[in-house]
Scaffold this motif. Sequence first.
Motif, PDB file in Angstrom:
ATOM      1  N   LEU A   1      26.622  51.451 114.305  1.00 11.11           N
ATOM      2  CA  LEU A   1      25.588  52.433 114.005  1.00 11.11           C
ATOM      3  C   LEU A   1      24.222  51.873 114.369  1.00 11.11           C
ATOM      4  CD1 LEU A   1      24.877  55.137 112.901  1.00 11.11           C
ATOM      5  CD2 LEU A   1      24.898  54.185 110.594  1.00 11.11           C
TER       6      LEU A   1
ATOM      7  N   VAL B   1      21.621  54.421 104.088  1.00 12.26           N
ATOM      8  CA  VAL B   1      22.034  53.979 105.414  1.00 12.26           C
ATOM      9  C   VAL B   1      21.397  52.639 105.691  1.00 12.26           C
ATOM     10  CG1 VAL B   1      22.069  54.554 107.857  1.00 12.26           C
ATOM     11  CG2 VAL B   1      22.048  56.372 106.131  1.00 12.26           C
TER      12      VAL B   1
ATOM     13  N   PRO C   1      31.875  58.275 107.963  1.00 11.58           N
ATOM     14  CA  PRO C   1      30.602  58.620 107.319  1.00 11.58           C
ATOM     15  C   PRO C   1      30.545  58.050 105.913  1.00 11.58           C
ATOM     16  CG  PRO C   1      32.032  60.547 107.552  1.00 11.58           C
ATOM     17  CD  PRO C   1      32.705  59.421 108.258  1.00 11.58           C
TER      18      PRO C   1
ATOM     19  N   ASP D   1      32.011  55.236 113.222  1.00  9.45           N
ATOM     20  CA  ASP D   1      32.100  54.754 111.851  1.00  9.45           C
ATOM     21  C   ASP D   1      32.483  55.901 110.933  1.00  9.45           C
ATOM     22  OD1 ASP D   1      31.358  52.333 112.672  1.00  9.45           O
ATOM     23  OD2 ASP D   1      29.368  52.323 111.752  1.00  9.45           O
TER      24      ASP D   1
ATOM     25  N   ARG E   1      26.670  58.401 113.493  1.00  9.91           N
ATOM     26  CA  ARG E   1      27.890  57.842 112.918  1.00  9.91           C
ATOM     27  C   ARG E   1      29.107  58.277 113.725  1.00  9.91           C
ATOM     28  NH1 ARG E   1      27.411  55.299 108.316  1.00  9.91           N
ATOM     29  NH2 ARG E   1      25.452  55.542 107.179  1.00  9.91           N
TER      30      ARG E   1
END
Lengths: 320, 519
Positions: B234, B512, B507, B505, B500
């Motif tokens: 991310l 974040v 969620p 990845d 994301r």
Amino acid sequence: MTETALRTAPFDKTRVLAWLQSYGVYAGVAMLLIVNTVITPHFLTAENFRTQAVQVAPVVIVALGMALVIGTEGVDLSVGAVMALAASVTALYLGYGLLPALLVVAVFAAGAGLANGALVAFVGVQPIVATLALMVGGRGIALVLLPQLQDLHNPALASLGSGAVAGIPYLILIAAALALLIAFVVRRTTFGRQLLAIGDSRPAAQLAGLPVRRVLVVVYVVCALLAAVAGVLATARLQASDPTSLGNLMELSAITAVVVGGTPLTGGRISIGGTVAGAVLIQLLTATLIKHDLPPSWTQIAQAIVIVCAVYAARGRGKR
Amino acid sequence: MAPPAEVLAVRGLSKTFPGVRALDGVDLTLHPGEVHALIGENGAGKSTLIKVLTGVHRPDAGDITFQGRPVAFSTPMEAQKAGISTIYQEVNLIPLLSVARNLFLGREPRTRLGLLDFGRMHREADEALRAHGVRVDVRQPLRTLGVGAQQMVALARAVATDARVVIMDEPTSSLEPREVETLFSVIRRLRESGIAVVYVSHRLDELYAVCETVTVLRDGRRVHHGRLADLDRLGLVSTMLGRDMGEVRSEGLTKFTGDHHAAAGEPVLQATGLTVPHRLHGVSVGIRPGEVVGLGGLLGSGRTETAKAISGALPLRSGDVVVAGAPLRGGSTPAAIRAGISLLPEDRKSEGIVPGLSVRENIALAALPRLSRFGLVSEARVDAVVDTFVRRLRIKASSPHQKVGELSGGNQQKVLLARWLAMNPKVLLLDEPTRGIDVGAKAEVQKLVDELAADGLGVLLISSDLEELIEGSDRVVVLKDGAVVGELTGDDVTEDKLMRTIAGDPPAPGAVEVAATDD
């Protein structure tokens, strides 16, 4: 003198070159006319103009087709061979009358154009290679059909070659009419617009949904048909079919006329007026030198200089 | 900071092209045996950096130190002789020469008489390729090999030339998975023998599989460098796309209203299972009238290919496109256009405009047949159409007869939009509609897209500008490596969720965390 002036002002230089590319050919023709009026005896006679025009007419007709092909960023080397083919076929079928013979010539020429066009548009061969095949093979076929020069005795053909309306030979009228027709096609028809777009940017034309292949094939067919017309007219004037030498080096004369006339080899732009003037310029140049008893080698050198100037003017514009 | 062992050190490298600052004070350090990921979106400066390193371009400022000595390569040959080899995305070998000759091009073994020693060449070529897991007849012309095998020959060649640094520019874009494995094993062997590798790719899996360190470029500047393991996916994606969390962009908001269009009824476009070898693997997208569907993903994820496949510009191996209930014959642009699909291509200059023709002719280009009668163009009808769209889209040109090539990027884009709107399309595929155009024109184009959707058009929007994608789209379909990996709808259409999904990845709810970037 101009050289230094140009060097100090690069902006002006591009403008001068742009002007030269578009109008230089007309200026050249005008200059030759003026010079000849002064130095060449009997230049300003109707007879002389008629002779010059009759001689240049076949080149003009072939160059019209060549201009269309070059407008698509292509080139057609087979025009001279197609002229020879037209001469052979005319001789073979003249026995059935002029009109049937012309129809068969048209079929042969269309076939040649289709072959060129298909190779370029569908197979994707570079135009110079695709048409080189027919340049060599076309004359071969012409010679197979008619192995040597043959005199033709057909009144209709003879009148096509030497007849005139109001003192103007058919040859000149036909060339002029074809030039107007092609200019109209380029300027006013859907086909003409599509042709220019394809020549300027083929990927863009393709994504815009233009019938790229169809246009290319039609262009090569039209070019071959025009070359055939020139072949028939030259044969009619000679009153003989001469597949061995008719149209020899015609492809180069036609390309010269087109390029000198300001049509760039990179496609996307066609000047029909310039093409006609380009052919006239080379014709006048040759005639001038011959009339003053200079050897033919001088003519070739003079032509080379004109071509180099034209290419320089085109290059200076830097299209992309 | 840099230990003396570095094999290549680049400091303060800058390069400006007319109108573009391609590189702006970029640093890069490579140590022997280091596999370094070089990443960035389109226009970030990766290609320019590679070209400066390999002697294709000369830098305006900055210096390059190679094996402790300052160098300034003026040709790719010089760089290669010094020990910097490059493998390009497209194989740059000679297809008609044999595999062995390609491998030894420019350094052929000779007999005592100075003739080519084919026996030795073939033997050594065979050995070199076997070492890379390629078994081919080295006497065959290169072109008889598959693209993947050709790429391996290029790799073998690059490695065989005593290289100290090997630059790989998207080496896997035409490789099969098995060949990618071979490539990775070669990279590992290079690393063991102390050769440094610069690895350019958009495939995150590959980066994390082989690279230790990373440099991220954005808009010509280095925005991050360090160990790759310290940056999660991310973080990598957000750094690359310039969406550092918490940092407010100064450019401001887009002109999209943000309203969700009343998208109802049957889809006007339904593309199912689009497959193009090496590019797309079963991509499906549906668009309803009045809906703007965004296509998200990194460079090379298949966004452009999806748009091109729908518009018939890319031949499909399999898959169907249905427009307003009628199936479309694939692979034909004219058929797609007749069915009502219009594509605004990504590469405006070479695939969109016809630069030498006028504004007027460019606008009328696609619609010519319907503006003509018996093959003759009706100038009056063309004028009417051109007039309408020049006014509606506020195209700024000195006259309709000005060449399109002379206009600004924004006006060129408007001319292309006008060309398609003149066709009354049902579906508009917009590939990077606002890239490289000024802020004012950008806002106008965005507003126009909104209006067109409100009029009932189905719009597919591709944009690397995340803000534009998020605010402009009702839905976002996310692509990765040529396949759909997710779809965001309703309140899920956010930058966070999008990144994301791109990064792959799961969620995570709540805060974040993003690795801080230096510079």
